[in-house]
Design an enzyme around this catalytic site. Structure first.
Site, mmCIF file in Angstrom:
data_model
loop_
_atom_site.group_PDB
_atom_site.id
_atom_site.type_symbol
_atom_site.label_atom_id
_atom_site.label_comp_id
_atom_site.label_asym_id
_atom_site.label_seq_id
_atom_site.Cartn_x
_atom_site.Cartn_y
_atom_site.Cartn_z
ATOM 1 N N GLY A 13 4.973 -2.828 -1.915
ATOM 2 C CA GLY A 13 5.845 -2.025 -1.064
ATOM 3 C C GLY A 13 7.068 -1.524 -1.803
ATOM 4 O O GLY A 13 7.478 -0.366 -1.646
ATOM 5 N N CYS A 14 7.650 -2.377 -2.621
ATOM 6 C CA CYS A 14 8.862 -1.994 -3.357
ATOM 7 C C CYS A 14 8.547 -0.943 -4.414
ATOM 8 O O CYS A 14 9.339 -0.021 -4.643
ATOM 9 C CB CYS A 14 9.511 -3.221 -3.986
ATOM 10 S SG CYS A 14 10.069 -4.408 -2.745
ATOM 11 N N THR A 15 7.374 -1.046 -5.039
ATOM 12 C CA THR A 15 6.963 -0.049 -6.022
ATOM 13 C C THR A 15 6.713 1.290 -5.335
ATOM 14 O O THR A 15 7.169 2.342 -5.817
ATOM 15 C CB THR A 15 5.710 -0.523 -6.783
ATOM 16 O OG1 THR A 15 6.027 -1.746 -7.466
ATOM 17 C CG2 THR A 15 5.251 0.513 -7.791
#
Length: 153
Positions: free
Chosen positions: A45-47
């Site tokens: 998700g952060c990527t």
């Protein structure tokens, strides 16, 4: 926990970016800032969120925005994350979580029946005068750039 809202003055902060340089909110006075908090470098998700902002950065800059990411990861971790994904904006290492706490995004999370403390994924759009213009607490990680642009149309 601090509960910031639209119209509040954004808490001032100073942190260390991926290059070990000091970066402060006051460095951006007079400009619009997208300050986004994310849990961890190199997670799916952060990527996706970082890559969405990377891909949309030119358009965001045309709209007058600067982008700054913040997570509890180390400077070294941020260096690897930026290199691996070609990120084109600074990431602040908030290892002591003081910036996250000031913005009220360090809190209790639940995942797979487990409760723990962590970063509550949130984006603050801070106006040129230092006040909070928009808050995204339901972030569309795959298309966060478009989510921000649409909020300003």
């Amino acid at each position: 926990m601090t509960q910031l809202k639209i119209g509040d003055k954004a808490p001032l902060f100073t942190g260390t970016d991926q290059d070990g340089k000091s970066i402060s909110l006051s460095d951006f006075r007079g400009r619009k800032v997208i300050l986004y908090f994310y849990p961890k470098d190199n997670t799916p998700g952060c990527t996706a969120e970082a890559c969405s902002l990377r891909d949309g950065r030119a358009e965001l800059q045309r709209m007058g925005f600067e982008v700054i990411g913040v997570s509890p990861d180390s400077v070294k971790s941020h260096q690897g994350f930026i290199a691996k994904h070609g990120l084109n904006f600074p990431l602040i290492a908030d290892a002591d979580k003081s910036i996250a706490a000031a913005y009220g995004v360090w809190g209790e999370k639940k995942f797979m029946g487990r409760t723990y403390m962590g970063i509550l994924r949130t984006t603050f759009v801070i106006g040129p005068d230092g006040t909070i213009e928009k808050i995204f607490d339901k972030v569309n990680t795959k298309d966060h750039f478009t989510q921000i642009v649409e909020a300003y149309q």
